[in-house]
Design a protein around this motif. Structure first.
Motif, PDB file in Angstrom:
ATOM      1  N   PHE A 121      10.738   6.221  -5.605  1.00 34.82           N
ATOM      2  CA  PHE A 121       9.880   5.615  -4.576  1.00 34.82           C
ATOM      3  C   PHE A 121      10.693   4.700  -3.659  1.00 34.82           C
ATOM      4  O   PHE A 121      10.397   4.575  -2.485  1.00 34.82           O
ATOM      5  CB  PHE A 121       8.775   4.805  -5.278  1.00 34.82           C
ATOM      6  N   ASN A 122      11.736   4.073  -4.214  1.00 37.44           N
ATOM      7  CA  ASN A 122      12.520   3.096  -3.452  1.00 37.44           C
ATOM      8  C   ASN A 122      13.694   3.719  -2.694  1.00 37.44           C
ATOM      9  O   ASN A 122      14.527   2.994  -2.178  1.00 37.44           O
ATOM     10  CB  ASN A 122      13.066   2.021  -4.400  1.00 37.44           C
TER      11      ASN A 122
ATOM     12  N   LYS B 275      17.521  -4.031  -1.985  1.00 41.55           N
ATOM     13  CA  LYS B 275      17.178  -3.937  -3.412  1.00 41.55           C
ATOM     14  C   LYS B 275      17.876  -5.046  -4.179  1.00 41.55           C
ATOM     15  O   LYS B 275      17.262  -5.723  -4.994  1.00 41.55           O
ATOM     16  CB  LYS B 275      17.627  -2.580  -3.987  1.00 41.55           C
ATOM     17  N   GLN B 276      19.168  -5.244  -3.888  1.00 48.04           N
ATOM     18  CA  GLN B 276      19.938  -6.256  -4.609  1.00 48.04           C
ATOM     19  C   GLN B 276      19.375  -7.641  -4.337  1.00 48.04           C
ATOM     20  O   GLN B 276      19.250  -8.446  -5.253  1.00 48.04           O
ATOM     21  CB  GLN B 276      21.420  -6.169  -4.217  1.00 48.04           C
ATOM     22  N   SER B 277      18.992  -7.909  -3.090  1.00 46.25           N
ATOM     23  CA  SER B 277      18.487  -9.252  -2.789  1.00 46.25           C
ATOM     24  C   SER B 277      17.140  -9.484  -3.476  1.00 46.25           C
ATOM     25  O   SER B 277      16.859 -10.583  -3.941  1.00 46.25           O
ATOM     26  CB  SER B 277      18.400  -9.482  -1.274  1.00 46.25           C
ATOM     27  N   ILE B 278      16.306  -8.435  -3.551  1.00 48.59           N
ATOM     28  CA  ILE B 278      15.028  -8.571  -4.261  1.00 48.59           C
ATOM     29  C   ILE B 278      15.298  -8.845  -5.743  1.00 48.59           C
ATOM     30  O   ILE B 278      14.723  -9.754  -6.333  1.00 48.59           O
ATOM     31  CB  ILE B 278      14.161  -7.292  -4.098  1.00 48.59           C
ATOM     32  N   LEU B 279      16.208  -8.054  -6.330  1.00 45.62           N
ATOM     33  CA  LEU B 279      16.531  -8.241  -7.753  1.00 45.62           C
ATOM     34  C   LEU B 279      17.094  -9.648  -8.007  1.00 45.62           C
ATOM     35  O   LEU B 279      16.746 -10.290  -8.988  1.00 45.62           O
ATOM     36  CB  LEU B 279      17.527  -7.170  -8.215  1.00 45.62           C
ATOM     37  N   ASP B 280      17.955 -10.108  -7.088  1.00 47.22           N
ATOM     38  CA  ASP B 280      18.524 -11.449  -7.253  1.00 47.22           C
ATOM     39  C   ASP B 280      17.423 -12.506  -7.257  1.00 47.22           C
ATOM     40  O   ASP B 280      17.418 -13.427  -8.079  1.00 47.22           O
ATOM     41  CB  ASP B 280      19.529 -11.759  -6.131  1.00 47.22           C
TER      42      ASP B 280
ATOM     43  N   MET C 258      11.299  -7.959   2.308  1.00 47.51           N
ATOM     44  CA  MET C 258      11.540  -6.762   3.096  1.00 47.51           C
ATOM     45  C   MET C 258      11.790  -7.040   4.570  1.00 47.51           C
ATOM     46  O   MET C 258      11.826  -6.125   5.372  1.00 47.51           O
ATOM     47  CB  MET C 258      10.330  -5.812   2.969  1.00 47.51           C
ATOM     48  N   GLU C 259      11.959  -8.314   4.945  1.00 44.60           N
ATOM     49  CA  GLU C 259      12.037  -8.612   6.380  1.00 44.60           C
ATOM     50  C   GLU C 259      13.240  -7.949   7.062  1.00 44.60           C
ATOM     51  O   GLU C 259      13.183  -7.662   8.241  1.00 44.60           O
ATOM     52  CB  GLU C 259      12.028 -10.120   6.636  1.00 44.60           C
ATOM     53  N   ASN C 260      14.301  -7.667   6.305  1.00 43.71           N
ATOM     54  CA  ASN C 260      15.469  -7.041   6.924  1.00 43.71           C
ATOM     55  C   ASN C 260      15.498  -5.534   6.739  1.00 43.71           C
ATOM     56  O   ASN C 260      16.437  -4.863   7.130  1.00 43.71           O
ATOM     57  CB  ASN C 260      16.755  -7.643   6.366  1.00 43.71           C
ATOM     58  N   GLN C 261      14.469  -4.998   6.099  1.00 48.98           N
ATOM     59  CA  GLN C 261      14.403  -3.544   5.898  1.00 48.98           C
ATOM     60  C   GLN C 261      13.934  -2.916   7.203  1.00 48.98           C
ATOM     61  O   GLN C 261      12.860  -3.218   7.696  1.00 48.98           O
ATOM     62  CB  GLN C 261      13.417  -3.221   4.764  1.00 48.98           C
ATOM     63  N   PRO C 262      14.754  -2.042   7.798  1.00 50.67           N
ATOM     64  CA  PRO C 262      14.322  -1.415   9.046  1.00 50.67           C
ATOM     65  C   PRO C 262      13.149  -0.478   8.793  1.00 50.67           C
ATOM     66  O   PRO C 262      13.132   0.251   7.814  1.00 50.67           O
ATOM     67  CB  PRO C 262      15.562  -0.644   9.501  1.00 50.67           C
ATOM     68  N   VAL C 263      12.162  -0.534   9.681  1.00 50.85           N
ATOM     69  CA  VAL C 263      11.023   0.378   9.560  1.00 50.85           C
ATOM     70  C   VAL C 263      11.308   1.551  10.487  1.00 50.85           C
ATOM     71  O   VAL C 263      11.189   1.440  11.695  1.00 50.85           O
ATOM     72  CB  VAL C 263       9.720  -0.321   9.990  1.00 50.85           C
ATOM     73  N   ASN C 264      11.714   2.669   9.899  1.00 49.23           N
ATOM     74  CA  ASN C 264      12.013   3.800  10.760  1.00 49.23           C
ATOM     75  C   ASN C 264      11.043   4.947  10.532  1.00 49.23           C
ATOM     76  O   ASN C 264      11.242   6.044  10.980  1.00 49.23           O
ATOM     77  CB  ASN C 264      13.459   4.268  10.569  1.00 49.23           C
TER      78      ASN C 264
ATOM     79  N   GLU D 150       0.835  -1.201   0.000  1.00 50.17           N
ATOM     80  CA  GLU D 150       0.000   0.000   0.000  1.00 50.17           C
ATOM     81  C   GLU D 150       0.870   1.251   0.000  1.00 50.17           C
ATOM     82  O   GLU D 150       2.018   1.218   0.410  1.00 50.17           O
ATOM     83  CB  GLU D 150      -0.901   0.021   1.249  1.00 50.17           C
ATOM     84  N   SER D 151       0.299   2.369  -0.428  1.00 56.12           N
ATOM     85  CA  SER D 151       1.104   3.590  -0.543  1.00 56.12           C
ATOM     86  C   SER D 151       1.626   4.079   0.806  1.00 56.12           C
ATOM     87  O   SER D 151       2.665   4.692   0.876  1.00 56.12           O
ATOM     88  CB  SER D 151       0.304   4.691  -1.236  1.00 56.12           C
ATOM     89  N   GLY D 152       0.921   3.806   1.902  1.00 58.15           N
ATOM     90  CA  GLY D 152       1.397   4.247   3.211  1.00 58.15           C
ATOM     91  C   GLY D 152       2.321   3.250   3.880  1.00 58.15           C
ATOM     92  O   GLY D 152       2.852   3.499   4.955  1.00 58.15           O
ATOM     93  N   ASP D 153       2.510   2.110   3.250  1.00 60.58           N
ATOM     94  CA  ASP D 153       3.269   1.018   3.853  1.00 60.58           C
ATOM     95  C   ASP D 153       4.770   1.320   3.784  1.00 60.58           C
ATOM     96  O   ASP D 153       5.314   1.520   2.713  1.00 60.58           O
ATOM     97  CB  ASP D 153       2.970  -0.269   3.074  1.00 60.58           C
ATOM     98  N   PRO D 154       5.446   1.359   4.950  1.00 59.62           N
ATOM     99  CA  PRO D 154       6.891   1.654   4.925  1.00 59.62           C
ATOM    100  C   PRO D 154       7.693   0.567   4.223  1.00 59.62           C
ATOM    101  O   PRO D 154       8.836   0.781   3.864  1.00 59.62           O
ATOM    102  CB  PRO D 154       7.269   1.740   6.404  1.00 59.62           C
ATOM    103  N   LYS D 155       7.107  -0.602   4.029  1.00 55.85           N
ATOM    104  CA  LYS D 155       7.832  -1.678   3.345  1.00 55.85           C
ATOM    105  C   LYS D 155       7.385  -1.845   1.897  1.00 55.85           C
ATOM    106  O   LYS D 155       7.682  -2.849   1.260  1.00 55.85           O
ATOM    107  CB  LYS D 155       7.662  -2.989   4.107  1.00 55.85           C
ATOM    108  N   ALA D 156       6.634  -0.891   1.377  1.00 57.55           N
ATOM    109  CA  ALA D 156       6.219  -0.967  -0.028  1.00 57.55           C
ATOM    110  C   ALA D 156       7.433  -0.682  -0.913  1.00 57.55           C
ATOM    111  O   ALA D 156       8.350   0.022  -0.499  1.00 57.55           O
ATOM    112  CB  ALA D 156       5.120   0.053  -0.302  1.00 57.55           C
ATOM    113  N   PHE D 157       7.437  -1.247  -2.113  1.00 53.60           N
ATOM    114  CA  PHE D 157       8.524  -0.949  -3.050  1.00 53.60           C
ATOM    115  C   PHE D 157       8.010  -1.009  -4.473  1.00 53.60           C
ATOM    116  O   PHE D 157       6.953  -1.574  -4.742  1.00 53.60           O
ATOM    117  CB  PHE D 157       9.726  -1.878  -2.840  1.00 53.60           C
ATOM    118  N   LEU D 158       8.742  -0.395  -5.384  1.00 56.71           N
ATOM    119  CA  LEU D 158       8.358  -0.334  -6.789  1.00 56.71           C
ATOM    120  C   LEU D 158       9.304  -1.195  -7.616  1.00 56.71           C
ATOM    121  O   LEU D 158      10.513  -1.110  -7.438  1.00 56.71           O
ATOM    122  CB  LEU D 158       8.504   1.105  -7.287  1.00 56.71           C
ATOM    123  N   ILE D 159       8.737  -1.982  -8.504  1.00 57.83           N
ATOM    124  CA  ILE D 159       9.561  -2.749  -9.439  1.00 57.83           C
ATOM    125  C   ILE D 159       9.290  -2.196 -10.830  1.00 57.83           C
ATOM    126  O   ILE D 159       8.138  -1.966 -11.179  1.00 57.83           O
ATOM    127  CB  ILE D 159       9.163  -4.234  -9.457  1.00 57.83           C
TER     128      ILE D 159
END
Length: 175
Positions: free
Chosen positions: A68-69, A77-82, A112-118, A38-47
Motif C-alpha cells: 500500500f505504501n 517513510k523513514q521520517s514517519i518511522l523516526d 505527509m506534507e513533503n510527499q508529492p501528490v502526483n 481514506e482509501s482514495g487519499d493520495p496521502k494515505a499510508f499503512l502502518i
C-alpha cells in the motif's frame, strides 16, 4: 504462543476500540495494520505494528513495507518511522499500539506534507488540488472548513458516526 497479561489486555482493547473500523486489520494476535487516511487519499499510508515477545518492555516493530505504501518515498517513510519511534520511547512499558495509531492519525498531514501528490484527486475529495507544491505550512494549524452544503452532503452519505453505510461501494453484479 500465549501473550503475557499486558499485551493480552491490549489486544482485547484494540479489538473493541477498532471493531468495525475498516482501517484496522489484525494480521495475527501480535501484528496489526492501520491505514491512516481514506482509501482514495493520495496521502494515505499503512502502518504495521508487531509485538516482540518482550513487548511492552521493548518497543513494537513498526514497519511501512506494505505494498500500500509503495508510492511513498523512502525518505518520508523513514521520517514517519523516526517520529513513531520517539513515541515508542516515550511509552515504553505501557500498552502503546493505540497511542501510536492515534498519533499517526493526528499527525498525518505533518507526516505527509513533503510527499508529492502526483495522482489525480479522487471524486470523494471533491476539492480539486491546483498546485501540489504549495507549502502546507500556511494551513497547518486549522482544520479545513466545510461549507454548510458540503456538511449536509457528507451527513446525507454517512450514518451518525460519520461512517458510510455498509455496502455503499458494492458493485451490482447480478443483472
Amino acid at each position: 504462543p500465549l501473550l503475557s497479561p499486558v499485551p493480552q489486555m491490549e489486544l482485547e482493547a484494540l479489538r473493541s476500540i477498532y471493531e468495525g473500523d475498516v482501517c484496522f486489520r489484525e494480521l495475527s494476535p501480535v501484528s496489526f495494520q492501520y491505514r491512516i487516511g481514506e482509501s482514495g487519499d493520495p496521502k494515505a499510508f499503512l502502518i504495521e505494528v508487531s509485538w516482540p515477545e518482550t513487548y511492552p518492555q521493548t518497543g513494537p516493530v513498526i514497519s511501512m513495507d506494505a505494498f500500500f505504501n509503495n508510492t511513498i518515498s523512502s525518505a518520508i517513510k523513514q521520517s514517519i518511522l523516526d517520529k513513531l519511534m520517539v513515541e515508542v520511547e516515550a511509552n515504553l512499558g505501557t500498552a502503546m499500539t493505540y497511542t501510536l495509531f492515534e498519533y499517526a492519525k493526528d499527525n498525518k498531514e505533518l507526516f505527509m506534507e513533503n510527499q508529492p501528490v502526483n495522482t489525480v484527486t479522487s471524486v470523494s475529495n471533491s476539492i480539486a488540488i491546483g498546485t501540489p507544491n504549495v507549502p502546507a505550512s500556511k494551513k497547518k494549524g486549522k482544520k479545513e472548513q466545510l461549507s454548510k452544503t458540503q456538511k449536509r452532503k457528507l451527513a446525507d452519505k454517512t450514518d451518525n458516526k460519520g461512517e458510510l453505510p455498509r455496502g455503499w461501494n458494492w458493485v451490482d453484479v447480478i443483472k
